[in-house]
Design an enzyme around this catalytic site. Structure first.
Site, short mmCIF file in Angstrom:
data_model
loop_
_atom_site.label_atom_id
_atom_site.label_comp_id
_atom_site.label_asym_id
_atom_site.label_seq_id
_atom_site.Cartn_x
_atom_site.Cartn_y
_atom_site.Cartn_z
N ASP A 13 0.81 -1.22 0.00
CA ASP A 13 0.00 0.00 0.00
C ASP A 13 0.84 1.27 0.00
O ASP A 13 0.47 2.28 0.59
CB ASP A 13 -0.96 0.02 1.22
CG ASP A 13 -1.74 -1.27 1.33
OD1 ASP A 13 -2.23 -1.73 0.30
OD2 ASP A 13 -1.85 -1.80 2.45
N LYS A 16 1.79 2.25 -5.10
CA LYS A 16 2.42 1.73 -6.33
C LYS A 16 1.56 2.04 -7.55
O LYS A 16 2.09 2.24 -8.64
CB LYS A 16 2.62 0.21 -6.23
CG LYS A 16 3.72 -0.18 -5.28
CD LYS A 16 3.97 -1.66 -5.31
CE LYS A 16 2.92 -2.49 -4.59
NZ LYS A 16 2.85 -2.34 -3.14
N ALA A 39 -3.83 -8.11 -3.45
CA ALA A 39 -3.40 -6.74 -3.73
C ALA A 39 -4.60 -5.90 -4.14
O ALA A 39 -5.63 -6.43 -4.55
CB ALA A 39 -2.38 -6.75 -4.85
N GLY A 40 -4.46 -4.61 -4.04
CA GLY A 40 -5.53 -3.72 -4.50
C GLY A 40 -4.92 -2.42 -4.95
O GLY A 40 -4.17 -1.79 -4.21
N HIS A 41 -5.19 -2.04 -6.19
CA HIS A 41 -4.68 -0.77 -6.70
C HIS A 41 -5.88 0.12 -6.98
O HIS A 41 -6.79 -0.27 -7.69
CB HIS A 41 -3.93 -0.95 -8.02
CG HIS A 41 -2.80 -1.91 -7.91
ND1 HIS A 41 -1.72 -1.69 -7.10
CD2 HIS A 41 -2.57 -3.08 -8.52
CE1 HIS A 41 -0.89 -2.70 -7.21
NE2 HIS A 41 -1.37 -3.56 -8.06
N GLN A 228 2.23 -6.11 -2.90
CA GLN A 228 2.56 -6.06 -1.47
C GLN A 228 3.89 -5.31 -1.29
O GLN A 228 4.19 -4.42 -2.08
CB GLN A 228 2.62 -7.47 -0.85
CG GLN A 228 1.28 -8.17 -0.79
CD GLN A 228 0.89 -8.91 -2.06
OE1 GLN A 228 1.72 -9.55 -2.67
NE2 GLN A 228 -0.36 -8.84 -2.45
N THR A 305 -9.91 -5.12 1.27
CA THR A 305 -10.82 -5.57 2.33
C THR A 305 -11.55 -4.40 3.01
O THR A 305 -12.44 -4.64 3.81
CB THR A 305 -10.02 -6.31 3.43
OG1 THR A 305 -9.01 -5.39 3.92
CG2 THR A 305 -9.34 -7.54 2.88
N PRO A 308 -9.38 -0.66 8.09
CA PRO A 308 -8.55 0.50 8.38
C PRO A 308 -7.09 0.05 8.49
O PRO A 308 -6.81 -0.97 9.11
CB PRO A 308 -9.06 1.00 9.74
CG PRO A 308 -10.07 0.02 10.21
CD PRO A 308 -10.33 -0.99 9.15
P1 IMP Z 1 -2.58 -12.77 2.52
O1 IMP Z 1 -1.63 -12.31 1.47
O2 IMP Z 1 -4.01 -12.51 2.18
O3 IMP Z 1 -2.32 -14.20 2.91
O4 IMP Z 1 -2.29 -11.91 3.84
C1 IMP Z 1 -1.07 -12.00 4.56
C2 IMP Z 1 -0.66 -10.65 5.11
O5 IMP Z 1 -0.29 -9.80 4.02
C3 IMP Z 1 -1.78 -9.91 5.85
O6 IMP Z 1 -1.20 -9.13 6.88
C4 IMP Z 1 -2.34 -8.97 4.79
O7 IMP Z 1 -2.96 -7.85 5.34
C5 IMP Z 1 -1.07 -8.62 4.05
N1 IMP Z 1 -1.30 -8.22 2.67
C6 IMP Z 1 -1.54 -9.03 1.61
N2 IMP Z 1 -1.68 -8.31 0.49
C7 IMP Z 1 -1.50 -7.02 0.82
C8 IMP Z 1 -1.49 -5.78 0.08
O8 IMP Z 1 -1.65 -5.74 -1.14
N3 IMP Z 1 -1.26 -4.66 0.81
C9 IMP Z 1 -1.03 -4.68 2.15
N4 IMP Z 1 -1.03 -5.80 2.87
C10 IMP Z 1 -1.25 -6.96 2.22
#
Ligand code: IMP
Length: 432
Positions: A13, A16, A39-41, A228, A305, A308
């Site tokens: 976050d 990017k 991920a989320g952009h 990430q 998600t 916050p």
């Molecule tokens: P997972 O990748 O869903 O298994 O989550 C594992 C950890 O990585 C958790 O703490 C998530 O909040 C974090 N996480 C996964 N993808 C992202 C992202 O794109 N941005 C920030 N945190 C991430």
């Protein structure tokens, strides 16, 4: 320079999306290389928001190729929804997207397991705080050599056999974790849905690795878009509070099947402060009103998600670690504007642990929890206006930026002072 990797320097976050969008102006091909719909952009096109989870941020430039590498884990339904949303805005209309045949597929039981583990973890204070998108279970299947790959979606018998084999092992685990054993009707639906999605995705599926290699050989500009951040890397991050893929720059080589000698440059993205979603140590976290102010000012709510994000001061030892892990040669600083109008701004410059000063965070999570951040504090600054060079910034903001770059040991290639493309101080072009 024709092959550039962009990676998040912290816990993801970092902004990017905007940086990749800017760099895509000079790229021919944009390649996402790890993770999945975790991920989320958030992209803003003509004032309208577009959130992508799988499709690279480079999608906003029609005609540029977008590749989803073999190292990804792909939820076919999420991908189809995203393609439809992009196409509704006139994007991805010219066969720009290629999905690696070798990428792994996320199926409903991966998401089910992810959620059940998180729920159980929560009752014991041990939840990782995952996105519940099935990322971990899909990578587990891959490592166990039982995974379903995108190419399997075109082979109904093979898919049925793989799913049956996986569920034979996973059903007792699902039940153990408090879930119900999937019924035959459910399993049949999962498989039929996946086959249908596979048919719809078929026109996009291709040899991603070969395509990337051909582009590099043709001296095209290839941009690898990391997902990430370095501190969420499975091997080098704050394990176990990490994701299940290789988020560092080397992950680009693994996922796309190219050698490290082919990477020309690595750019790290760091926010002017720090955020983290999910559990895990975060020594510079600001609690209460101070954290809330950053959260509101920076719009720090997860794009995937809606959670916050935890907010805190920038952690330079962690940034140094990111620079080292990914071999970053320059940095893009984002969201400097969010810190405007604060009475003062602090930055962690070192850690103290057992009487010793450390220039990188301790790697043992138990030590990291005990380590004490040492801060340097700057007087606050006002609005950044329309600065076009570092010299246009208020003196204290400038001192802040120079301290970050000096202590990280690498120069900035850009500083972002607002969400708009125009609100950017461009210092160098990673493509040279
Ligand atoms: P997972 O990748 O869903 O298994 O989550 C594992 C950890 O990585 C958790 O703490 C998530 O909040 C974090 N996480 C996964 N993808 C992202 C992202 O794109 N941005 C920030 N945190 C991430």
């Amino acid at each position: 320079m024709s092959v550039v990797v962009v990676v998040g320097a912290q816990w993801g976050d970092e902004g990017k999306g905007k940086v990749v969008d800017l760099f895509t102006e000079r790229a021919d091909l944009v390649v996402r290389y790890g993770g999945g719909a975790n991920a989320g952009h958030t992209l803003v096109i003509e004032g309208k928001k577009l959130v992508t989870h799988l499709v690279p941020s480079g999608v906003c430039h029609p005609g540029k190729g977008c590749v989803l590498g073999d190292g990804m884990v792909i939820d076919p339904h999420t991908l189809l929804d995203e393609i439809a949303e992009c196409q509704a805005r006139g994007l991805l209309m010219k066969n720009e997207l290629v999905v690696g045949r070798g990428a792994h597929v996320i199926l409903p039981y991966h998401k089910l397991l992810d959620g059940l583990r998180e729920d159980r973890g929560a009752t014991r204070g041990k939840a990782i705080g995952t996105t519940r998108r099935g990322i971990g279970p899909a990578y587990e299947a891959k490592a166990a050599r039982r995974g379903v790959r995108v190419r399997d979606l075109a082979k109904p018998e093979r898919l049925r056999e793989l799913v049956a084999g996986n569920l034979d092992e996973l059903t007792p685990l699902i039940v153990h974790l408090g879930g119900s054993a999937p019924t035959q009707a459910e399993v049949t639906k999962w498989i039929d849905d996946a086959l249908r999605a596979g048919e719809q995705l078929a026109p996009y599926v291709g040899e991603a690795g070969r395509l990337v290699a051909d582009a590099i050989n043709a001296k095209q500009h290839v941009l690898f878009e990391g997902a990430q951040g370095c501190l969420l890397d499975l091997d080098h991050g704050t394990y176990p509070y990490v994701t299940s893929s290789s988020t560092i720059a080397a992950g680009a080589c693994q996922s796309a099947g190219l050698g490290p000698t082919q990477i020309d440059s690595v750019v790290g993205i760091t926010k002017a402060y720090a955020t983290r979603v999910g559990s895990g140590p975060f020594p510079t976290e600001l609690h209460g009103e101070a954290g809330e102010r950053l959260r509101q000012a920076g719009g720090e709510f997860g794009a995937t998600t809606g959670r916050p994000r935890r907010c805190g001061w920038l952690d330079l030892p962690a940034l140094r670690m990111g620079v080292r892990l990914s071999g970053m040669e320059s940095l893009a600083l984002t969201k400097l504007d969010v810190l405007a109008n604060l009475p003062e701004v602090s930055v962690c410059v070192a850690y103290k642990l057992d009487g010793k000063e450390l220039d990188e965070p301790p790697t043992d999570p138990e030590d990291l929890v005990r380590a004490e951040p040492i801060y340097q504090t700057f007087p606050g600054w006002g609005p950044l206006g329309t600065a076009k060079s570092i010299g246009d910034l208020p003196p204290t903001a400038r001192a802040y930026v120079e301290t970050i770059s000096g202590m990280a040991g690498v120069p900035f290639c850009l500083v972002s002072i607002g969400p708009d493309r125009a609100e950017t101080i461009r210092l160098s072009d990673p493509f040279g």
